[in-house]
Design an enzyme around this catalytic site. Structure first.
Site, PDB file in Angstrom:
ATOM      1  CG  ASP A 343      56.645 125.513  94.243  1.00  0.00           C
ATOM      2  OD1 ASP A 343      56.804 126.531  94.949  1.00  0.00           O
ATOM      3  OD2 ASP A 343      57.406 125.187  93.317  1.00  0.00           O
ATOM      4  CD  GLU A 372      54.895 130.044  94.928  1.00  0.00           C
ATOM      5  OE1 GLU A 372      55.826 130.853  95.101  1.00  0.00           O
ATOM      6  OE2 GLU A 372      55.032 128.975  94.305  1.00  0.00           O
ATOM      7  CG  ASP A 439      59.754 131.835  97.222  1.00  0.00           C
ATOM      8  OD1 ASP A 439      60.847 131.330  96.919  1.00  0.00           O
ATOM      9  OD2 ASP A 439      58.671 131.242  97.100  1.00  0.00           O
TER      10      ASP A 439
END
Length: 630
Positions: A343, A372, A439
């Site tokens: 992340d 990410e 997201d």
């Protein structure tokens, strides 16, 4: 010829070891400017003995953007050492020598100089970017545990809501989804065809999304326990499914013991250097609701974005490194997970990620590390940090063309080519492609509810290099705007599911699996791009095997010819009749073609001869001269 546009960089995506001592060499030139490029190469110690500088290997133009052409060759040297340079022939007949010292006239005086060549000093396989091969064969399925399925009501959190009761879920809602719910539905996932499960965070945390970690070494009790997770991993592996967990190492939650110690002891806390704290005192924001705390603004300590409940970890601190690396290896060693998704990976220092890579891959050689990163990611993809990234920068071109309609077909092709050429081929083969996630708005919402358009975009993505991912529920028609609306409960009532979409995605996944080698390794060729007709035609070519694709996004139907020996393999809103195929608005048609290599060679030879004729004509016009720009 514009020699200022010539570009090459050794030991990069322009020159790298692919596999089995096979080297890929690339060159960039100005678009439409160059007729031919030859690679001049050989063992540096045999240069004058073998006089290999007289022998050129013709490179192939593999792609273009709206500004540049790209040329490539696959080659090798028996001695695993190589000096190389480029003989570049302009369409104006000008010929130059381009090497490590720059651009010179193509003359013996220059191409006989050993130090004018780029070098690959030795082909060290240990330095080669080595991506796990299983990822190429994987279709991922992303799961938000609280919203996928409630398999064990006994562990539901206080205040849990009835499944799917809200049309638009809020940031603080809990619905009771858990790991047992995933285990109970492995049959469903297997029938869907996915073979990689990507879990959003499952560790102890305060929020429903669990990106505010409290304890990285414990499964959140609302989701289950370690025994259940181990069983889930084992049963998934028995079905050929890989497991990827979410590692939130950029930040931690305010309810973690470390941050609570800082709140209690302030500058005297033993953990104060675990964070980026600019002044004391630091304050607790536990009394704010989730909407308030996720938009709290600037504080006297660094956080993820402006979310007050996620203080940023100082990963340059050796204690923090030791703590996080222990966590990373624990879940690999004790539970045999196959991958970490990292992340906010771009906001963590490279020094730490290099240590992370070594620790994980040392435990499990074919372990997959996914970062990410929402933008171009060359810095992280050199082989010692990540294997791939969530390929937002690549698929944004697909979204901008199909779903937003703000770019033309040629602009999409240019953008996709640009992204592919930022990386080595083996990197592109294991990138993580997605059109929606936790997201973003959901695919059907991005398509304004137009299911035909959503199907077309999905099929296009599945045809690209990389590993495709389905966000849970997309296959049954879930819609939703940005977070938290995109995190709705999975639809399990078959009467409420979009069964047509489900059948389509099953077919798409099976198509991907059946033709995976050519879709992963095949060269991408844009052979029919029509801006005025909103038509995109491209091929994926691997040896004799060709997959030919047509996507029609014009409001008018279009007609294409299909060769006699073509085999239709995937289509939507298309009709075949007597060798012609009519493709309706938002339809597509795909056929497989096994073209004889001799016929390919003849066709290529005719094309090269036309190019050589043009070069000869221009040489005569420019006799005795070379580019004034060289």
């Amino acid at each position: 010829m514009d020699t200022a546009a010539l570009y090459h960089r050794p030991e990069s995506e322009y020159a790298y070891l692919y596999e089995n001592n096979r080297v890929h060499i690339r060159l960039r030139t100005k678009i439409g400017d160059v007729a031919q490029v030859n690679l001049i190469s050989g063992d540096p110690y045999a240069m004058h003995k073998e006089k290999w500088y007289y022998k050129g290997k013709e490179m192939r133009k593999i792609a273009n953007t709206n500004t540049h052409d790209y040329w490539q060759i696959e080659t090798t040297e028996e001695t695993s050492r190589m000096s190389y340079a480029f003989h570049v022939i302009g369409k104006d007949g000008v010929e130059v020598f381009y090497g490590d010292q720059g651009v010179y006239p193509y003359q013996e005086l220059y191409y006989q100089q050993p130090n004018f060549y780029f070098r690959m000093p030795y082909f060290h396989d240990i330095d080669r970017f080595d991506a796990p091969s299983w990822v190429k064969e994987t279709v991922w399925y992303q799961i938000f545990p609280d919203r996928f399925a409630n398999g064990d009501p006994s562990n539901d959190p206080e205040g849990v809501l009835p499944w799917g009761v809200k049309k638009h879920p809020g940031r603080e809602d809990f619905y009771g989804g858990d790991l047992q719910g995933v285990l109970d539905n492995l049959d469903y996932l297997e029938e869907l065809g996915v073979n990689g499960l990507y879990f959003m965070p499952i560790f102890t945390a305060y929020s429903n999304h669990k990106y505010d970690t409290i304890d990285y070494k414990e499964i959140d009790p609302q989701l289950g326990d370690k025994k259940l997770f181990k069983k889930l991993v084992e049963e998934a592996h028995e079905r050929g499914m890989r497991i990827m967990l979410d590692a939130v190492f950029n930040h931690i939650g305010i309810h973690s013991p470390q941050w609570q110690d800082v709140l209690k002891h302030q500058e005297n806390s033993r953990y104060k250097d675990w964070f980026h704290i600019h002044s004391f005192p630091v304050h607790s924001y536990e009394d704010l609701d989730m909407d308030e705390i996720e938009n709290v603004g600037r504080l006297n300590y660094d956080t993820f974005a402006f979310t007050g409940h996620m203080p940023k970890l100082n990963t340059a601190n050796p204690e923090v490194q030791e703590y996080l690396l222990d966590i990373a290896t624990y879940w690999v060693r004790e539970f045999d997970i196959d991958a970490w998704r990292l992340d906010v990976a771009n906001e963590v220092d490279h020094h730490f990620w290099k240590k992370f890579n070594s620790a994980c891959v040392e435990l499990k050689k074919d372990f997959y590390i996914l970062g990410e990163v929402w933008h171009s990611s060359q810095t992280w993809l050199q082989g010692d940090e990540f294997h791939g990234v969530m390929n937002y920068a690549f698929v944004e071109n697909i979204e901008n063309y199909f779903l937003k309609r703000i770019i033309l077909p040629s602009q999409m092709a240019s953008g996709l080519n640009n992204q592919l050429l930022l990386y080595r081929k083996q990197t592109n083969e294991v990138m993580f492609n997605l059109l929606d996630s936790h997201d973003t708005s959901r695919l059907l919402t991005k398509a304004h509810g137009n299911k035909d358009l959503a199907k077309s975009a999905l099929a296009f993505m599945f045809a690209q290099p990389g590993s495709p991912c389905i966000f849970y529920g997309t296959e049954v028609g879930l819609e939703g705007f940005d977070d938290p609306d995109c995190r709705k409960c999975m639809i399990w009532d078959e009467e409420e599911q979009d069964r047509d979409m489900l059948a389509f995605i099953k077919e798409l996944i099976q198509f991907r699996k059946t033709y995976q080698p050519v879709l992963t390794h095949g060269m991408l060729q844009w052979h029919d791009i029509r801006d005025e007709e909103w038509m995109v035609g491209f091929k994926r070519v691997l040896g004799n095997d060709q997959m030919v694709f047509y996507f029609n996004n014009d409001e008018e139907a279009t007609v294409i010819e299909m060769p006699e020996n073509a085999k239709p393999v995937l289509s939507y809103l298309s009709q075949e009749e007597e060798g012609n195929v009519t493709i309706q608005h938002n339809g597509f048609f795909v056929y497989y073609l096994d073209e004889d290599i001799e016929e390919q060679a003849k066709r290529l030879a005719r094309k090269k001869e036309r190019a050589r004729q043009l070069i000869r004509e221009n040489r005569e016009k420019n006799a005795g001269t070379w580019s004034s720009q060289a």
